[in-house]
Design an enzyme around this catalytic site. Structure first.
Site, short mmCIF file in Angstrom:
data_model
loop_
_atom_site.label_atom_id
_atom_site.label_comp_id
_atom_site.label_asym_id
_atom_site.label_seq_id
_atom_site.Cartn_x
_atom_site.Cartn_y
_atom_site.Cartn_z
N THR A 196 0.82 -1.22 0.00
CA THR A 196 0.00 0.00 0.00
C THR A 196 0.85 1.27 0.00
O THR A 196 1.85 1.37 0.71
CB THR A 196 -0.91 0.00 1.24
OG1 THR A 196 -1.74 -1.15 1.17
CG2 THR A 196 -1.78 1.25 1.30
N SER A 243 -6.57 1.17 -2.84
CA SER A 243 -7.20 0.03 -3.49
C SER A 243 -6.69 -0.17 -4.91
O SER A 243 -6.84 -1.23 -5.49
CB SER A 243 -8.71 0.23 -3.53
OG SER A 243 -9.23 0.24 -2.22
N GLY A 250 2.51 -2.80 8.38
CA GLY A 250 2.70 -3.46 9.68
C GLY A 250 4.10 -4.04 9.79
O GLY A 250 4.63 -4.59 8.83
N ARG A 267 -28.76 -10.17 33.72
CA ARG A 267 -29.11 -8.84 34.16
C ARG A 267 -30.63 -8.61 34.13
O ARG A 267 -31.28 -8.90 33.13
CB ARG A 267 -28.43 -7.83 33.23
CG ARG A 267 -28.80 -6.40 33.46
CD ARG A 267 -27.99 -5.77 34.57
NE ARG A 267 -28.37 -4.38 34.78
CZ ARG A 267 -27.66 -3.53 35.50
NH1 ARG A 267 -26.54 -3.90 36.07
NH2 ARG A 267 -28.07 -2.29 35.65
N GLY A 299 -23.80 1.05 29.92
CA GLY A 299 -22.57 1.72 30.33
C GLY A 299 -21.43 0.75 30.61
O GLY A 299 -20.27 1.06 30.36
N THR A 325 -11.65 -2.13 6.08
CA THR A 325 -10.94 -1.43 4.99
C THR A 325 -9.55 -1.98 4.69
O THR A 325 -8.99 -1.63 3.67
CB THR A 325 -10.85 0.09 5.27
OG1 THR A 325 -10.35 0.31 6.59
CG2 THR A 325 -12.22 0.74 5.16
N GLU A 338 -6.72 -5.17 3.92
CA GLU A 338 -6.78 -6.36 3.05
C GLU A 338 -7.87 -6.19 1.99
O GLU A 338 -8.55 -7.15 1.64
CB GLU A 338 -7.03 -7.63 3.87
CG GLU A 338 -5.93 -7.96 4.85
CD GLU A 338 -4.61 -8.33 4.17
OE1 GLU A 338 -4.66 -9.05 3.16
OE2 GLU A 338 -3.56 -7.87 4.62
N ASP A 373 -10.55 -2.79 0.68
CA ASP A 373 -11.73 -2.07 1.16
C ASP A 373 -12.99 -2.87 0.80
O ASP A 373 -13.15 -3.31 -0.34
CB ASP A 373 -11.77 -0.69 0.49
CG ASP A 373 -13.00 0.09 0.88
OD1 ASP A 373 -12.92 0.82 1.88
OD2 ASP A 373 -14.04 -0.05 0.20
#
Lengths: 649, 649
Positions: A146, A152, A185, A317, A407, A428, A430, A432
């Site tokens: 990239t 892309s 990476g 809950r 919460g 997005t 590997e 988009d």
């Protein structure tokens, strides 16, 4: 699935059996991963407490430790320390998504992208030199494809590799800022080597994008001519050291070219077994398929974690009193809460089944001799589509589950913070998702035929426009599909209005009809746009939502088929009954979500559309008591679930 | 808005004029906030680089600095250093959402919740003692309502305040873990005082939930009997020190009771001007309305930041070549990209208009004498609904914009990371959105009539079941609405099939029809469930999705009405034409999203439904060249947009 309403008896799930069914043929591998996850569960806490560089090094260390268990190199050849089983490697990767996702992505970068590129684009010398170190993690590498200006559109990369016959070297250069490598990476801190994708230039001639092995570091020292910048803080995945790379006339030997699909002789003569530049490019890009299969599966498994926590919480809950003399109701007793979670649970099972089929196809293509190009392209399309659906599903499911925990879902130790932030980029990277879905539609419209595989969007527009619509339909696999729809609808149109909503033939016929109708519609619109003299780019822009709907409809159909077939093949029993409810819920949810389209196209009456909604509510009520067991069968290790408070009400 | 297609001329936007229109009557206040935001823009970076406690202190310091500019206490009375203008205070708050959101929330906690509770629930002594310090930030406080076991069901709080007539003190106690105060902003580090909501007990009798001022810290020292725990790392908003509180028989004087709506005499005699316990409770809870109005507005403004970045990027970034001899197309030239962003842009404008109306109503009620209970309850309902829609819109828009910026959207400096993480909790705090939408439906079904205002879900089911459906409809404001629909549909049903899609009367009539139909349908189902002998809780669970659809439909109608009325009132000109396109896009997008329902209920033919989709695509193409100006008019200060690289393509 069809069931006799009168005889309906609530099934009781055998959780261990269901779990084994989900794990499938790669059960041992998945169990190994679970053991590794449990052992390194404190990574989830480290991600919150450590500084960025400290956590990056920690993740690197754990990746090397895990490599020693044999988990990470399952896809690499056995002679270089790997497992030689691509399917097992995907199973291991996707199961790893139960835990810290920086570790997952670091594994993907090192063993999948870097190791995979060496293996698939390189030849014997590259394998011998680099694969042992890649496999045990002692040689860290990165996958430098990239660029900032070219996400892309890989074919338009700006980095050049110019051959210098005088020294028999390639000169790697970053010509401008748009061409710097970005988001890579492993690049910011750990990689010693980079597989760099660059335009190969020999003399005056450009031969398109090729991959080169370029050393970028010696230990911690960045090598001369290479510039590295850190991408800095990201939304998530901060255990992965993403970086930018610039190359200032960096020289590498002629052997640095990964030369499986093309080579340059000492005198600069270019040769390749693949004649067309485009086709060569797409063959090389085909190596991306493994990454896409892996990321899609990881998305589905991340969704499992979110559902495990949210369903468990909703089962404990209480909220508001259901009547004055009773305790407050459990959250999952509320119809709306069932509606929020249970269709997502059904879809998770469906995508799991689709992923299994995909991995089987992947193994077949990788183990085969690679000569069946149509099978390979169909695989690439299927991988692209499943990746898009799986990762969108992760984003949606994790969000819904977080909100369903109120919460408490916002507190980091309850897992959703990292799950959300870390998986967000899955949609997005590997590829988009929107671009991938277009790729699926393109394959569909061109019938995966070899001569059209390398078409871009405009090439597709021109191709479709050049043919009669009927022949587009006839060329495509959709034609065969629609024949099958007709077989499935014995009484013709009336049948589909009368068939039981829980009849899988009805459910499949609906999705097939939609797919066929969308394909022929989009072909017609592309053709008439060009016939009317519109510029192909404009035609594409106007029809783009239709193209994307077509791609999605195709993948949705594949997913449902996979799920139905998987469940149909099971021996009779309660687990089959329970999964049958999930099939029905999934199928009807998909139809319900697009019920407007079905009404617009005469496949649903208003009355039947409402009946589908009522049926979904009924299925939710039937599945409600099973929900706890259905998430337990995912077998996410306790140690990585965290969320102790959410899970102790 | 109706426009003569033949005469359509692309308008040219006066950005400054449009911006002034959006800022409205609070333009000066909003400009002050923009100045403050620009001055403290480095907070956005500090959020990424500082340790948690350091950043919390930094946010506190900035909040105090900003308080000195008069921005934050606009809603408090002038005699105590405030601005005495609740509308201005909301305008300031929502504009603050352009910047760091921890600072926003800290402001909300200190001045809105803490200061607001003292002001609205307390009397003169409380005002004199606490408001000056609350207003200038020298006295930090927190609002201790929520408990771990009781989120949305405040009436069931477990904390007790038992009156001891011997010492004329209240004894505050946390009886169990479910009753610890949880997620309380300002509690973990900065608050000196807490406004604690607890069950008032005198002798053997419980009088329901009341609010008490309880000192919890002296400087940094937590006071005896109080236990504080830090909620720890959260998904976002880590500049706010959320904490948990336990009270172990903490004694406070009798004057600690915020006694505007109820008081306890020295001898323990309880008195209140409001007779019913429930009604008293809901009157006190009415103080929450300000928080909801503020958070909803903040959500809309956070969405503006995301859209500003994503639209600007799509206007610069190129992808794929549109034809061989042309440069790559701009992202925003793609039909799909327009579809992703422009309806969200239109909805942002619509919600902005709805928020303006809401703030006007808020001012009217707060400035009034408080005797018009129906107006107050209608305001509460409107605030609840607008908050839910505004915050869901923020979550959805920020996600879509992040994905539309690809990998770059994942890098923290490009803003989306914090925007996503910080706003995520908006959908569940200050009232869970799903619960709030139910509140709206309840108001609608009971006509905001005083005697039913305090009903819970089951009370509502019983109330509706006790009446004839016709009288439910007649009681509700919906009845009057539907009369107006009939007026708007001069030709009856045929008219709505023939009216122009761009006729605002048509658009409004569609949403009114939906609302009326849903209200009467839900009333009928509630009634027949009870008549059939089903338990009210079960009836509610089964009808819950219908109840929620009803609440949403009501709020959607209010939003569209507000937007249409705002634009209709503008002087003729290009800005009006441009906003008219946004009205049409918004109205048709809302109808399109629920077109299945309209088809199911005979209000759309298949053909007309498809025509709406085509019209939306056409509107997107018309709006595409205006999109840059439409986001520029939001006037988000450059300094807080960051995203320098995304915005410099």
């Amino acid at each position: 699935m069809a069931s006799d309403e009168g005889a309906y008896r609530q099934p009781s799930i055998d959780v261990a059996g269901l779990s084994a069914l989900l794990d499938g043929r790669y059960r041992d591998v998945r169990q190994l991963v679970r053991t590794n996850l449990a052992q390194h569960h404190e990574l989830l806490l480290d991600a919150e407490t450590m500084g960025r560089d400290e956590f990056r090094d920690r993740v690197r260390d754990v990746v090397v430790e895990i490599a020693a268990t044999g988990q990470t190199a399952l896809g690499l050849p056995t002679e270089f320390g790997g497992g030689g089983d691509v399917g097992a490697s995907v199973a291991a990767f996707e199961t790893m998504a139960f835990g810290d996702l920086s570790t997952l992505v670091k594994i993907g970068v090192q063993f999948g992208l870097f190791g995979g590129a060496i293996q698939q684009l390189g030849t014997e010398t590259h394998h011998k030199t680099y694969l042992p170190g890649a496999a045990d993690g002692s040689l860290m590498g990165c996958f430098a494809m990239t660029e900032s200006g070219h996400g892309s559109n890989v074919q338009a990369l700006g980095t050049t590799a110019t051959y210098d016959p005088a020294t028999e070297e390639f000169v790697i250069r970053t010509p401008d800022e748009a061409s710097r490598k970005d988001y890579i990476g492993n690049a910011a801190r750990h990689a010693q080597l980079a597989v760099v994708f660059a335009q190969l230039v020999i003399g005056e001639e450009s031969h398109g994008v090729h991959a080169f092995v370029v050393p970028i570091r010696d230990g911690e020292q960045v090598l001369p001519g290479v510039r590295v910048a850190d991408c800095g803080l990201k939304m998530g995945l901060n255990g992965v050291d993403n970086g930018r790379l610039w190359f200032d006339d960096v020289r590498v030997p002629r052997t640095a070219l990964l030369n499986r699909f093309a080579d340059v002789a000492a005198d600069g003569t270019y040769s390749s077994p693949i004649e067309s530049v485009n086709k060569r490019f797409f063959t090389m890009l085909g190596t991306l398929v493994l990454g896409r299969v892996s990321v899609g599966g990881a998305g589905v498994n991340a969704a499992k974690v979110a559902l495990t926590i949210a369903v468990d919480y909703a089962n404990r809950r209480r909220q508001f009193a259901s009547s004055d003399d009773q305790p407050e109701s459990l959250l999952l007793d509320y119809g709306q809460h069932q509606r929020r979670l249970l269709p997502l649970l059904a879809r998770t099972y469906a995508l799991h089944a689709a992923q299994e089929v995909l991995v089987d196809r992947l193994s077949a293509v990788f183990d085969g001799d690679g000569t069946d190009e149509e099978a390979r392209r169909a695989l690439e399309s299927r991988a692209a589509g499943t990746k898009a659906l799986g990762t969108w599903h992760a984003t949606r499911t994790i969000q819904e589950c977080r909100e369903a925990c109120g919460g408490a879902g916002y507190i980091a130790k309850n897992r959703f913070a990292a799950l959300k932030a870390d998986t967000d980029v899955f949609t997005t990277f590997e590829g988009d998702n929107t671009v991938l879905i277009q790729l699926v539609a393109k394959g569909l419209l061109t019938g995966y035929s070899s001569e059209f595989s390398d078409l871009d969007q405009l090439g597709m527009v021109r191709f479709v426009a050049s043919m009669a619509v009927d022949s587009v339909i006839e060329r495509t696999s959709v034609h065969k599909l629609f024949e099958r729809v007709k077989d499935l609808l014995p009484g013709g149109d009336e049948w589909s209005q009368e068939a039981g909503l829980l009849d899988p033939n009805y459910q499949q016929a609906m999705l097939r009809f939609r797919e066929e109708h969308l394909v022929s519609g989009v072909a017609r619109r592309l053709k008439s746009g060009v016939d009317d003299g519109m510029e192909p780019g404009e035609v594409f822009s106007r029809v783009q939502d239709h193209v994307i709907a077509t791609g999605r409809a195709h993948v949705e159909r594949l997913v449902l088929d996979a799920f139905i077939e998987k469940v149909a093949a099971l021996p009779d029993g309660d687990n089959k009954v329970a999964l049958g409810l999930l099939v029905d819920l999934h199928a009807l949810s998909v139809i319900e979500e697009d019920r407007a389209w079905f009404m617009e196209h005469g496949r649903l009456t208003a009355q039947r559309s409402k009946a589908i909604t009522a049926e979904i509510n009924d299925l939710c009520r039937k599945l409600r008591p099973l929900a706890g067991d259905l998430v337990a069968a995912f077998a996410v290790p306790e140690e990585v679930l965290r969320a102790e408070e959410l899970r102790s009400w």
